[in-house]
Design an enzyme around this catalytic site. Sequence first.
Site, PDB file in Angstrom:
ATOM      1  N   CYS A  71     -17.595  -7.545  19.004  1.00 47.71           N
ATOM      2  CA  CYS A  71     -16.540  -6.837  18.271  1.00 47.71           C
ATOM      3  C   CYS A  71     -15.536  -6.233  19.243  1.00 47.71           C
ATOM      4  O   CYS A  71     -14.630  -5.507  18.828  1.00 47.71           O
ATOM      5  CB  CYS A  71     -17.136  -5.756  17.376  1.00 47.71           C
ATOM      6  SG  CYS A  71     -18.054  -4.478  18.280  1.00 47.71           S
ATOM      7  N   CYS A 128       0.857  -1.182   0.000  1.00 51.57           N
ATOM      8  CA  CYS A 128       0.000   0.000   0.000  1.00 51.57           C
ATOM      9  C   CYS A 128       0.895   1.234   0.000  1.00 51.57           C
ATOM     10  O   CYS A 128       1.620   1.481   0.980  1.00 51.57           O
ATOM     11  CB  CYS A 128      -0.919  -0.002   1.221  1.00 51.57           C
ATOM     12  SG  CYS A 128      -1.918   1.503   1.354  1.00 51.57           S
ATOM     13  N   PHE A 176     -30.006  -6.761  19.937  1.00 53.07           N
ATOM     14  CA  PHE A 176     -29.082  -5.981  19.107  1.00 53.07           C
ATOM     15  C   PHE A 176     -29.003  -6.636  17.727  1.00 53.07           C
ATOM     16  O   PHE A 176     -27.929  -6.860  17.172  1.00 53.07           O
ATOM     17  CB  PHE A 176     -27.680  -5.909  19.733  1.00 53.07           C
ATOM     18  CG  PHE A 176     -27.659  -5.597  21.202  1.00 53.07           C
ATOM     19  CD1 PHE A 176     -27.724  -4.286  21.653  1.00 53.07           C
ATOM     20  CD2 PHE A 176     -27.577  -6.614  22.138  1.00 53.07           C
ATOM     21  CE1 PHE A 176     -27.706  -4.002  23.012  1.00 53.07           C
ATOM     22  CE2 PHE A 176     -27.553  -6.347  23.501  1.00 53.07           C
ATOM     23  CZ  PHE A 176     -27.616  -5.034  23.939  1.00 53.07           C
ATOM     24  N   GLU A 186     -33.871  -4.325  17.943  1.00 53.70           N
ATOM     25  CA  GLU A 186     -32.796  -3.428  17.490  1.00 53.70           C
ATOM     26  C   GLU A 186     -33.317  -2.002  17.554  1.00 53.70           C
ATOM     27  O   GLU A 186     -34.461  -1.733  17.175  1.00 53.70           O
ATOM     28  CB  GLU A 186     -32.389  -3.791  16.050  1.00 53.70           C
ATOM     29  CG  GLU A 186     -31.559  -2.766  15.329  1.00 53.70           C
ATOM     30  CD  GLU A 186     -30.197  -2.541  15.961  1.00 53.70           C
ATOM     31  OE1 GLU A 186     -29.825  -1.362  16.112  1.00 53.70           O
ATOM     32  OE2 GLU A 186     -29.521  -3.537  16.296  1.00 53.70           O
ATOM     33  N   CYS A 207      -4.333   0.893   8.669  1.00 53.36           N
ATOM     34  CA  CYS A 207      -3.966  -0.522   8.782  1.00 53.36           C
ATOM     35  C   CYS A 207      -2.648  -0.623   9.551  1.00 53.36           C
ATOM     36  O   CYS A 207      -1.570  -0.800   8.962  1.00 53.36           O
ATOM     37  CB  CYS A 207      -3.854  -1.165   7.405  1.00 53.36           C
ATOM     38  SG  CYS A 207      -5.382  -1.139   6.462  1.00 53.36           S
TER      39      CYS A 207
END
EC number: 2.1.1.189
Length: 389
Positions: free
Chosen positions: A344, A4, A244, A271, A15
């Site tokens: 997450c 990149c 969720f 949700e 990144c």
Amino acid sequence: MIFCSYFQNQQCRSCQWLTMPYSEQLTQKQIHLKAQLQGLDLSVLEWEFPFQSPLAAFRNKAKMVVSGAVERPILGIINEKDQSIPLTDCPLYPSHFNGIFEIIKDFIGRAGLVPYNIAKQKGELKYILLTESTYNQELMLRFVLRSEKKLPLITRELSGLQEKIPNLRVITANIQPLHAAILEGEKEIFLTEQQVLEERFNQIPLFIRPQGFFQTNPTVAQALYRTAQEWIKHLPITHLWDLFCGVGGFGLHCATALVKGNPNVKLTGIEISPSAIYSATLSGQKCGLKNVYFQSLDAANFALNQNENKPELVIVNPPRRGIGKSLAQFLNKMQPHFILYSSCNAVTMGKDLSELTHYQMQKIQLFDMFPHTSHYEVLTLLKHKDFSA
């Protein structure tokens, strides 16, 4: 590893782990995940090997800050040095996105969409959001604008844009008037009759709509939903909650598998986003499921105010803050037989699991949704300690 130029030239550092060999990235994430589970009972826990992502061209969505001049717009980011960096050929996006961005830049000039200048607090166009369905390659384009002032010009030029990008099916203007680092406003104006993109994961139709969260790595997301489906399909479940729930990916995958053994299986999905519930309801109809109920409510408040119709399975896929102590303690008291937890943020997940004292982890797997960064998704199945099936 991928090359990149933006990273090499220190123009974009999103990144952070780009120079780290991919096998080492996975190792570091697995070490981090295990560290969050210290002190928990792992005696029967089955560890699945981390699910790997493609290393390039894996994103289905591009979020571009618009800067520069109206006749020479720049689509990309404003970096830490306040430099406008074009990212139209970022290797994380499919290569054909670059050509689409060139057409959009020409459209910006034709429609007179002056890029928003943060320092001067002037201009109209703040962001371009481009999303593609991997199922049929249809596209959704959202213009995030400061006001509705330029809508007549956008409408005037729209047919020309659609001629140049025939698979561009959903176009909207989102109005975000505040001078703040907020991606989108509450008001969404549809400029096309079609309002959703259809996606299909594991033969299950899912729908992408503005302001409804959808995973940006379709390869890994599809595997995440498929794994959830495989883990629960033979369990004794007649009623499940999907808290969720977003666009319904987890709940619909699980319900679709369970109805094969019991056509009366009931799914309740909760949700807070009305847009996501719109998509989830449409998916349930397309799947032909009868006992499916999606509602736009706060997931934690919904659960804490339920006293009847206890489900055997509760799916939780919370935002980064996790489910929190009160909801975890409520689940302890309600005692569903199984909890499927997708996270997450393994740090908050670890804290939540320490509160779920009546449950024991059965399976766990890391899903590398965000290669070249320290972020990842994780899925774990828990069973109530007093339940034997």
